[in-house]
Design a protein around this motif. Structure first.
Motif, PDB file in Angstrom:
ATOM      1  N   ASN A 186      24.328  69.329  84.747  1.00 60.01           N
ATOM      2  CA  ASN A 186      24.694  68.204  85.615  1.00 60.01           C
ATOM      3  C   ASN A 186      26.166  68.194  86.013  1.00 60.01           C
ATOM      4  N   HIS A 187      26.848  69.307  85.823  1.00 62.21           N
ATOM      5  CA  HIS A 187      28.255  69.343  86.222  1.00 62.21           C
ATOM      6  C   HIS A 187      28.735  70.779  86.436  1.00 62.21           C
ATOM      7  N   TRP A 188      29.853  70.877  87.120  1.00 62.89           N
ATOM      8  CA  TRP A 188      30.546  72.144  87.339  1.00 62.89           C
ATOM      9  C   TRP A 188      31.815  72.150  86.496  1.00 62.89           C
ATOM     10  N   ALA A 202      33.366  68.616  87.748  1.00 59.76           N
ATOM     11  CA  ALA A 202      32.815  67.892  88.896  1.00 59.76           C
ATOM     12  C   ALA A 202      31.344  67.588  88.632  1.00 59.76           C
ATOM     13  N   ASP A 203      30.947  66.353  88.874  1.00 56.42           N
ATOM     14  CA  ASP A 203      29.567  65.917  88.688  1.00 56.42           C
ATOM     15  C   ASP A 203      28.704  66.481  89.817  1.00 56.42           C
ATOM     16  N   THR A 204      27.520  66.989  89.479  1.00 60.67           N
ATOM     17  CA  THR A 204      26.655  67.561  90.513  1.00 60.67           C
ATOM     18  C   THR A 204      26.040  66.493  91.418  1.00 60.67           C
ATOM     19  N   HIS A 205      26.081  65.209  91.006  1.00 63.86           N
ATOM     20  CA  HIS A 205      25.622  64.160  91.925  1.00 63.86           C
ATOM     21  C   HIS A 205      26.592  64.027  93.096  1.00 63.86           C
ATOM     22  N   ALA A 206      27.869  64.223  92.813  1.00 67.43           N
ATOM     23  CA  ALA A 206      28.880  64.133  93.871  1.00 67.43           C
ATOM     24  C   ALA A 206      29.050  65.462  94.604  1.00 67.43           C
ATOM     25  N   VAL A 207      28.843  66.559  93.877  1.00 69.29           N
ATOM     26  CA  VAL A 207      29.007  67.906  94.448  1.00 69.29           C
ATOM     27  C   VAL A 207      27.732  68.691  94.120  1.00 69.29           C
ATOM     28  N   PRO A 208      26.673  68.543  94.907  1.00 76.35           N
ATOM     29  CA  PRO A 208      25.363  69.091  94.533  1.00 76.35           C
ATOM     30  C   PRO A 208      25.287  70.615  94.481  1.00 76.35           C
ATOM     31  N   THR A 209      25.945  71.303  95.415  1.00 78.16           N
ATOM     32  CA  THR A 209      25.789  72.754  95.510  1.00 78.16           C
ATOM     33  C   THR A 209      27.138  73.449  95.437  1.00 78.16           C
ATOM     34  N   ILE A 210      27.091  74.757  95.188  1.00 80.24           N
ATOM     35  CA  ILE A 210      28.331  75.526  95.131  1.00 80.24           C
ATOM     36  C   ILE A 210      28.991  75.593  96.514  1.00 80.24           C
TER      37      ILE A 210
END
Length: 274
Positions: A186-188, A202-210
């Motif tokens: 759930n994060h980068w 970075a949270d994947t809800h805010a930043v979904p993809t690379i």
């Protein structure tokens, strides 16, 4: 003998603990062992240790497998840390006064008291450049150290997980990239490859993809080395961040998916300041 010591990277995530033990040999880094220890749901929440008893019970049997001579490097949740610049202290200040200035300046920026903070810093080479401060809440750090000590684990370092990534740059031959990025569930986690690396979470809800991540950091895929904690195909154009390529000798069997140990390997082979 210094080569008899196992250097162990211990990466603590919400769902599991990942550990990698290595030794430095003439030929390079030799893998001694790897472990993945599942954690029951609710042991950690938002990077905070919630159930210390469960956490120590998971570590108890693992601790018995370690040799007497070992050096432990443990990850601290990146999302529970801050990296901030502060003006460098006057070089005429003696070390206690210099440290007091840094602690006070950091506390003011974070609107906390110095006693509430655990901090370290990367000193700037130029007096005109700011120091880079790394800070976390004292109570969060103390809770983790106390739980590790309960099973006789004493870290040589406790460092944000993302800050371990730059240790992989040279041994993995990634000198041409600008960023190292690791995807958890759930994060980068990310780190720059500058002389004084920046790093973060970075949270994947805010930043979904690379691709979203690249747009946010204004960089191109060919300048990003990428790894995944879960099996995923490498997107077109990106470099592979294969932490296992930093090792020269292996002790089979190896994990099915090595990406889950990216941070643990970075911790294990990273330098420890003396």
């Amino acid at each position: 003998m210094m080569f008899a010591t196992w250097q162990i990277g211990l990466d603590i995530q919400h769902e599991s603990i990942r550990a990698v033990a290595v030794q430095r040999q003439r030929q390079g880094w030799q893998l001694r062992h790897w472990w993945e220890l599942p954690l029951p749901e609710g042991t950690f929440r938002d990077g905070l240790l919630i159930d210390a008893e469960t956490f120590t019970n998971v570590l108890l049997d693992w601790r018995k497998e370690l040799p007497v001579r070992h050096q432990l490097r443990v990850s601290f949740p990146t999302q529970r840390t801050l990296q901030r610049p502060i003006p460098a202290p006057d070089k005429r200040l003696a070390e206690p006064a210099s440290d007091a200035y840094i602690a006070s300046a950091t506390a003011r920026q974070l609107q906390m008291t110095p006693a509430q903070l655990c901090w370290d810093y990367l000193a700037s080479q130029d007096v005109a450049e700011p120091h880079l401060i790394i800070a976390a809440r004292q109570m969060d750090v103390a809770a983790l150290i106390k739980s590790l000590a309960a099973v006789q684990l004493y870290p040589a370092t406790l460092t944000p997980g993302a800050s371990a990534l730059p240790a992989l740059m040279a041994p993995c031959h990634l000198g041409k990239c600008e960023y190292l990025v690791h995807r958890e569930g759930n994060h980068w986690l990310w780190a720059s490859t500058e002389t004084t690396p920046r790093w973060g979470w970075a949270d994947t809800h805010a930043v979904p993809t690379i691709i979203d991540w690249c747009q946010q950091f204004k960089t191109e895929p060919e300048k990003v080395a990428l790894s995944f904690a879960r099996p995923e195909p490498l997107p077109t154009g990106f470099l592979q961040l294969d932490a296992w390529s930093a090792l020269s000798r292996f002790q089979p069997p190896l994990p099915r998916h090595g990406g889950i140990f990216t941070v643990a390997i970075g911790l294990a082979i990273g330098r420890v300041s003396r």
